[in-house]
Motif scaffolding. Structure first.
Motif, PDB file in Angstrom:
ATOM      1  N   ASP A  33       0.839  -1.193   0.000  1.00  0.00           N
ATOM      2  CA  ASP A  33       0.000   0.000   0.000  1.00  0.00           C
ATOM      3  C   ASP A  33       0.878   1.249   0.000  1.00  0.00           C
ATOM      4  O   ASP A  33       2.072   1.185  -0.226  1.00  0.00           O
ATOM      5  CB  ASP A  33      -0.938  -0.027   1.213  1.00  0.00           C
ATOM      6  CG  ASP A  33      -2.209   0.777   1.011  1.00  0.00           C
ATOM      7  OD1 ASP A  33      -2.235   1.660   0.136  1.00  0.00           O
ATOM      8  OD2 ASP A  33      -3.185   0.526   1.743  1.00  0.00           O
ATOM      9  N   ASP A  34       0.308   2.357   0.320  1.00  0.00           N
ATOM     10  CA  ASP A  34       0.921   3.677   0.222  1.00  0.00           C
ATOM     11  C   ASP A  34       1.876   3.943   1.390  1.00  0.00           C
ATOM     12  O   ASP A  34       1.663   4.861   2.184  1.00  0.00           O
ATOM     13  CB  ASP A  34      -0.219   4.702   0.185  1.00  0.00           C
ATOM     14  CG  ASP A  34       0.201   6.024  -0.381  1.00  0.00           C
ATOM     15  OD1 ASP A  34       1.290   6.119  -0.975  1.00  0.00           O
ATOM     16  OD2 ASP A  34      -0.565   6.982  -0.215  1.00  0.00           O
ATOM     17  N   VAL A  35       2.943   3.125   1.492  1.00  0.00           N
ATOM     18  CA  VAL A  35       3.872   3.157   2.624  1.00  0.00           C
ATOM     19  C   VAL A  35       5.305   3.211   2.105  1.00  0.00           C
ATOM     20  O   VAL A  35       5.638   2.580   1.116  1.00  0.00           O
ATOM     21  CB  VAL A  35       3.720   1.875   3.480  1.00  0.00           C
ATOM     22  CG1 VAL A  35       4.731   1.830   4.599  1.00  0.00           C
ATOM     23  CG2 VAL A  35       2.318   1.753   4.029  1.00  0.00           C
ATOM     24  N   GLU A  36       6.141   3.974   2.800  1.00  0.00           N
ATOM     25  CA  GLU A  36       7.581   3.918   2.550  1.00  0.00           C
ATOM     26  C   GLU A  36       8.277   3.615   3.865  1.00  0.00           C
ATOM     27  O   GLU A  36       7.754   3.899   4.943  1.00  0.00           O
ATOM     28  CB  GLU A  36       8.115   5.230   1.965  1.00  0.00           C
ATOM     29  CG  GLU A  36       8.298   6.329   2.976  1.00  0.00           C
ATOM     30  CD  GLU A  36       9.077   7.540   2.464  1.00  0.00           C
ATOM     31  OE1 GLU A  36       9.816   7.433   1.466  1.00  0.00           O
ATOM     32  OE2 GLU A  36       8.928   8.600   3.091  1.00  0.00           O
ATOM     33  N   ILE A  37       9.460   3.036   3.773  1.00  0.00           N
ATOM     34  CA  ILE A  37      10.303   2.791   4.936  1.00  0.00           C
ATOM     35  C   ILE A  37      11.575   3.600   4.746  1.00  0.00           C
ATOM     36  O   ILE A  37      12.185   3.571   3.680  1.00  0.00           O
ATOM     37  CB  ILE A  37      10.642   1.296   5.073  1.00  0.00           C
ATOM     38  CG1 ILE A  37       9.373   0.487   5.306  1.00  0.00           C
ATOM     39  CG2 ILE A  37      11.640   1.079   6.209  1.00  0.00           C
ATOM     40  CD1 ILE A  37       9.588  -1.011   5.272  1.00  0.00           C
ATOM     41  N   VAL A  38      11.950   4.338   5.797  1.00  0.00           N
ATOM     42  CA  VAL A  38      13.156   5.151   5.773  1.00  0.00           C
ATOM     43  C   VAL A  38      14.072   4.663   6.894  1.00  0.00           C
ATOM     44  O   VAL A  38      13.666   4.632   8.054  1.00  0.00           O
ATOM     45  CB  VAL A  38      12.817   6.647   5.983  1.00  0.00           C
ATOM     46  CG1 VAL A  38      14.080   7.478   6.063  1.00  0.00           C
ATOM     47  CG2 VAL A  38      11.898   7.146   4.880  1.00  0.00           C
ATOM     48  N   ILE A  39      15.286   4.283   6.532  1.00  0.00           N
ATOM     49  CA  ILE A  39      16.276   3.822   7.505  1.00  0.00           C
ATOM     50  C   ILE A  39      17.329   4.913   7.654  1.00  0.00           C
ATOM     51  O   ILE A  39      17.905   5.358   6.658  1.00  0.00           O
ATOM     52  CB  ILE A  39      16.956   2.526   7.018  1.00  0.00           C
ATOM     53  CG1 ILE A  39      15.917   1.452   6.730  1.00  0.00           C
ATOM     54  CG2 ILE A  39      17.996   2.055   8.036  1.00  0.00           C
ATOM     55  CD1 ILE A  39      16.429   0.339   5.833  1.00  0.00           C
ATOM     56  N   SER A  40      17.566   5.350   8.880  1.00  0.00           N
ATOM     57  CA  SER A  40      18.579   6.359   9.169  1.00  0.00           C
ATOM     58  C   SER A  40      19.645   5.726  10.049  1.00  0.00           C
ATOM     59  O   SER A  40      19.464   5.551  11.257  1.00  0.00           O
ATOM     60  CB  SER A  40      17.944   7.572   9.854  1.00  0.00           C
ATOM     61  OG  SER A  40      18.890   8.594  10.030  1.00  0.00           O
ATOM     62  N   ASP A  41      20.763   5.361   9.433  1.00  0.00           N
ATOM     63  CA  ASP A  41      21.850   4.641  10.100  1.00  0.00           C
ATOM     64  C   ASP A  41      22.835   5.641  10.717  1.00  0.00           C
ATOM     65  O   ASP A  41      23.394   6.480  10.031  1.00  0.00           O
ATOM     66  CB  ASP A  41      22.544   3.752   9.058  1.00  0.00           C
ATOM     67  CG  ASP A  41      23.675   2.922   9.634  1.00  0.00           C
ATOM     68  OD1 ASP A  41      23.958   3.009  10.850  1.00  0.00           O
ATOM     69  OD2 ASP A  41      24.292   2.180   8.854  1.00  0.00           O
ATOM     70  N   ASN A  42      23.058   5.497  11.991  1.00  0.00           N
ATOM     71  CA  ASN A  42      23.897   6.416  12.751  1.00  0.00           C
ATOM     72  C   ASN A  42      25.367   5.960  12.742  1.00  0.00           C
ATOM     73  O   ASN A  42      25.986   5.828  13.781  1.00  0.00           O
ATOM     74  CB  ASN A  42      23.363   6.534  14.183  1.00  0.00           C
ATOM     75  CG  ASN A  42      23.516   7.922  14.741  1.00  0.00           C
ATOM     76  OD1 ASN A  42      23.963   8.832  14.061  1.00  0.00           O
ATOM     77  ND2 ASN A  42      23.121   8.091  15.981  1.00  0.00           N
ATOM     78  N   THR A  43      25.902   5.692  11.560  1.00  0.00           N
ATOM     79  CA  THR A  43      27.281   5.226  11.333  1.00  0.00           C
ATOM     80  C   THR A  43      27.590   3.922  12.061  1.00  0.00           C
ATOM     81  O   THR A  43      28.612   3.796  12.725  1.00  0.00           O
ATOM     82  CB  THR A  43      28.353   6.291  11.679  1.00  0.00           C
ATOM     83  OG1 THR A  43      28.298   6.574  13.084  1.00  0.00           O
ATOM     84  CG2 THR A  43      28.169   7.563  10.887  1.00  0.00           C
ATOM     85  N   SER A  44      26.730   2.939  11.865  1.00  0.00           N
ATOM     86  CA  SER A  44      26.931   1.629  12.476  1.00  0.00           C
ATOM     87  C   SER A  44      28.254   1.020  12.035  1.00  0.00           C
ATOM     88  O   SER A  44      28.722   1.253  10.918  1.00  0.00           O
ATOM     89  CB  SER A  44      25.796   0.686  12.078  1.00  0.00           C
ATOM     90  OG  SER A  44      24.567   1.138  12.587  1.00  0.00           O
ATOM     91  N   THR A  45      28.824   0.223  12.927  1.00  0.00           N
ATOM     92  CA  THR A  45      30.079  -0.455  12.624  1.00  0.00           C
ATOM     93  C   THR A  45      29.885  -1.955  12.386  1.00  0.00           C
ATOM     94  O   THR A  45      30.851  -2.672  12.150  1.00  0.00           O
ATOM     95  CB  THR A  45      31.100  -0.249  13.768  1.00  0.00           C
ATOM     96  OG1 THR A  45      30.525  -0.740  14.987  1.00  0.00           O
ATOM     97  CG2 THR A  45      31.450   1.222  13.914  1.00  0.00           C
ATOM     98  N   ASP A  46      28.644  -2.418  12.462  1.00  0.00           N
ATOM     99  CA  ASP A  46      28.349  -3.821  12.178  1.00  0.00           C
ATOM    100  C   ASP A  46      27.816  -3.931  10.741  1.00  0.00           C
ATOM    101  O   ASP A  46      28.119  -3.097   9.900  1.00  0.00           O
ATOM    102  CB  ASP A  46      27.364  -4.394  13.214  1.00  0.00           C
ATOM    103  CG  ASP A  46      25.988  -3.748  13.163  1.00  0.00           C
ATOM    104  OD1 ASP A  46      25.777  -2.791  12.371  1.00  0.00           O
ATOM    105  OD2 ASP A  46      25.094  -4.211  13.897  1.00  0.00           O
TER     106      ASP A  46
END
Length: 142
Positions: A33-46
Protein backbone atom coordinates in the motif's frame (compact mmCIF):
# COMPACT_ATOMS: atom_id res chain seq x y z
CA UNK A 1 3.62 11.50 -5.49
CA UNK A 2 4.55 11.17 -1.83
CA UNK A 3 3.33 8.19 0.21
CA UNK A 4 0.68 8.59 2.85
CA UNK A 5 2.77 6.91 5.58
CA UNK A 6 6.51 6.89 6.20
CA UNK A 7 7.84 4.39 8.72
CA UNK A 8 11.08 6.04 9.88
CA UNK A 9 13.66 3.82 11.56
CA UNK A 10 16.68 5.27 13.36
CA UNK A 11 19.28 2.56 13.88
CA UNK A 12 22.76 1.95 15.22
CA UNK A 13 24.55 -1.42 15.27
CA UNK A 14 21.35 -3.48 15.12
CA UNK A 15 21.93 -5.34 11.84
CA UNK A 16 20.23 -8.53 13.00
CA UNK A 17 17.23 -6.71 14.50
CA UNK A 18 16.89 -4.43 11.48
CA UNK A 19 17.04 -7.39 9.09
CA UNK A 20 14.28 -9.15 11.04
CA UNK A 21 12.14 -6.01 11.12
CA UNK A 22 12.53 -5.31 7.39
CA UNK A 23 11.95 -8.95 6.46
CA UNK A 24 8.75 -8.81 8.52
CA UNK A 25 7.51 -5.54 7.01
CA UNK A 26 8.09 -6.46 3.38
CA UNK A 27 6.27 -9.78 3.91
CA UNK A 28 3.04 -8.06 4.97
CA UNK A 29 0.37 -7.54 2.29
CA UNK A 30 -0.18 -3.95 3.47
CA UNK A 31 3.46 -3.09 2.67
CA UNK A 32 2.35 -2.85 -0.98
CA UNK A 33 0.00 0.00 0.00
CA UNK A 34 0.92 3.68 0.22
CA UNK A 35 3.87 3.16 2.62
CA UNK A 36 7.58 3.92 2.55
CA UNK A 37 10.30 2.79 4.94
CA UNK A 38 13.16 5.15 5.77
CA UNK A 39 16.28 3.82 7.51
CA UNK A 40 18.58 6.36 9.17
CA UNK A 41 21.85 4.64 10.10
CA UNK A 42 23.90 6.42 12.75
CA UNK A 43 27.28 5.23 11.33
CA UNK A 44 26.93 1.63 12.48
CA UNK A 45 30.08 -0.45 12.62
CA UNK A 46 28.35 -3.82 12.18
CA UNK A 47 26.48 -5.12 9.09
CA UNK A 48 23.68 -2.55 9.36
CA UNK A 49 24.83 -0.72 6.23
CA UNK A 50 24.76 -3.85 4.07
CA UNK A 51 21.31 -4.78 5.44
CA UNK A 52 19.92 -1.30 4.71
CA UNK A 53 21.47 -1.09 1.26
CA UNK A 54 20.29 -4.59 0.31
CA UNK A 55 16.67 -3.97 1.32
CA UNK A 56 16.69 -0.55 -0.39
CA UNK A 57 18.02 -2.16 -3.59
CA UNK A 58 15.42 -4.94 -3.43
CA UNK A 59 12.56 -2.45 -2.86
CA UNK A 60 13.38 0.72 -4.83
CA UNK A 61 10.95 3.54 -4.18
CA UNK A 62 9.62 1.75 -1.10
CA UNK A 63 12.70 1.59 1.15
CA UNK A 64 15.34 4.32 1.45
CA UNK A 65 18.63 3.92 3.28
CA UNK A 66 20.59 6.88 4.64
CA UNK A 67 23.93 6.68 6.44
CA UNK A 68 24.95 9.64 8.58
CA UNK A 69 28.46 11.03 8.04
CA UNK A 70 29.01 10.87 11.80
CA UNK A 71 27.18 9.57 14.85
CA UNK A 72 24.65 12.25 15.78
CA UNK A 73 23.38 10.33 18.80
CA UNK A 74 19.75 11.12 19.72
CA UNK A 75 19.45 13.66 16.89
CA UNK A 76 19.10 10.61 14.63
CA UNK A 77 15.45 10.32 15.72
CA UNK A 78 14.60 13.71 14.26
CA UNK A 79 16.84 13.07 11.28
CA UNK A 80 15.01 9.82 10.51
CA UNK A 81 11.68 11.65 10.60
CA UNK A 82 12.99 14.51 8.44
CA UNK A 83 13.95 12.00 5.74
CA UNK A 84 10.42 10.63 5.46
CA UNK A 85 8.42 11.98 2.54
CA UNK A 86 4.98 10.79 3.64
CA UNK A 87 2.13 12.99 4.79
CA UNK A 88 2.27 11.09 8.09
CA UNK A 89 5.45 9.94 9.81
CA UNK A 90 5.78 7.00 12.19
CA UNK A 91 8.97 6.74 14.24
CA UNK A 92 9.66 3.04 14.76
CA UNK A 93 12.26 1.25 16.84
CA UNK A 94 14.45 -1.10 14.80
CA UNK A 95 13.52 -4.08 16.97
CA UNK A 96 9.75 -4.02 16.34
CA UNK A 97 7.84 -6.50 14.27
CA UNK A 98 4.54 -5.30 12.83
CA UNK A 99 1.43 -7.43 12.57
CA UNK A 100 -0.62 -7.20 9.37
CA UNK A 101 -3.60 -6.00 11.40
CA UNK A 102 -1.53 -3.29 13.10
CA UNK A 103 0.00 -1.98 9.87
CA UNK A 104 -3.38 -2.06 8.10
CA UNK A 105 -5.02 -0.19 11.00
CA UNK A 106 -2.31 2.49 10.86
CA UNK A 107 -2.61 2.92 7.08
CA UNK A 108 -6.40 3.07 7.20
CA UNK A 109 -6.34 5.64 10.01
CA UNK A 110 -3.93 7.98 8.26
CA UNK A 111 -5.83 7.69 4.97
CA UNK A 112 -9.10 8.57 6.73
CA UNK A 113 -7.47 11.71 8.11
CA UNK A 114 -5.17 12.57 5.21
CA UNK A 115 -7.14 15.67 4.26
CA UNK A 116 -8.19 16.90 7.70
CA UNK A 117 -6.74 19.43 10.09
CA UNK A 118 -6.88 16.92 12.94
CA UNK A 119 -4.36 14.16 12.21
CA UNK A 120 -4.54 11.01 14.30
CA UNK A 121 -2.20 10.34 17.17
CA UNK A 122 -2.26 6.99 18.90
CA UNK A 123 -0.28 4.49 20.87
CA UNK A 124 -0.15 1.14 19.12
CA UNK A 125 1.56 -1.19 21.56
CA UNK A 126 -0.86 -4.02 20.76
CA UNK A 127 -0.15 -3.71 17.05
CA UNK A 128 3.47 -4.77 17.36
CA UNK A 129 5.34 -7.90 18.29
CA UNK A 130 8.75 -7.60 19.91
CA UNK A 131 11.53 -9.29 17.98
CA UNK A 132 12.64 -12.39 19.83
CA UNK A 133 16.45 -12.58 19.66
CA UNK A 134 16.18 -16.35 20.15
CA UNK A 135 14.34 -16.73 16.82
CA UNK A 136 16.73 -17.97 14.19
CA UNK A 137 17.96 -15.34 11.75
CA UNK A 138 20.16 -16.76 9.06
CA UNK A 139 23.17 -15.03 7.52
CA UNK A 140 21.01 -14.67 4.40
CA UNK A 141 18.74 -12.33 6.38
CA UNK A 142 21.62 -9.95 7.05
Amino acid sequence: MNPTLSICIPTYNHAKDLAAMLKNLVSLPSFADDVEIVISDNTSTDATQSVGERFAAEHPGKISYFRNAENVWDANFGLALSRGTGKFLKLANDTLLFSEAGLRKMIDAVKRHANTDNPPAWYTANSFRKYNPLDPITDGDM
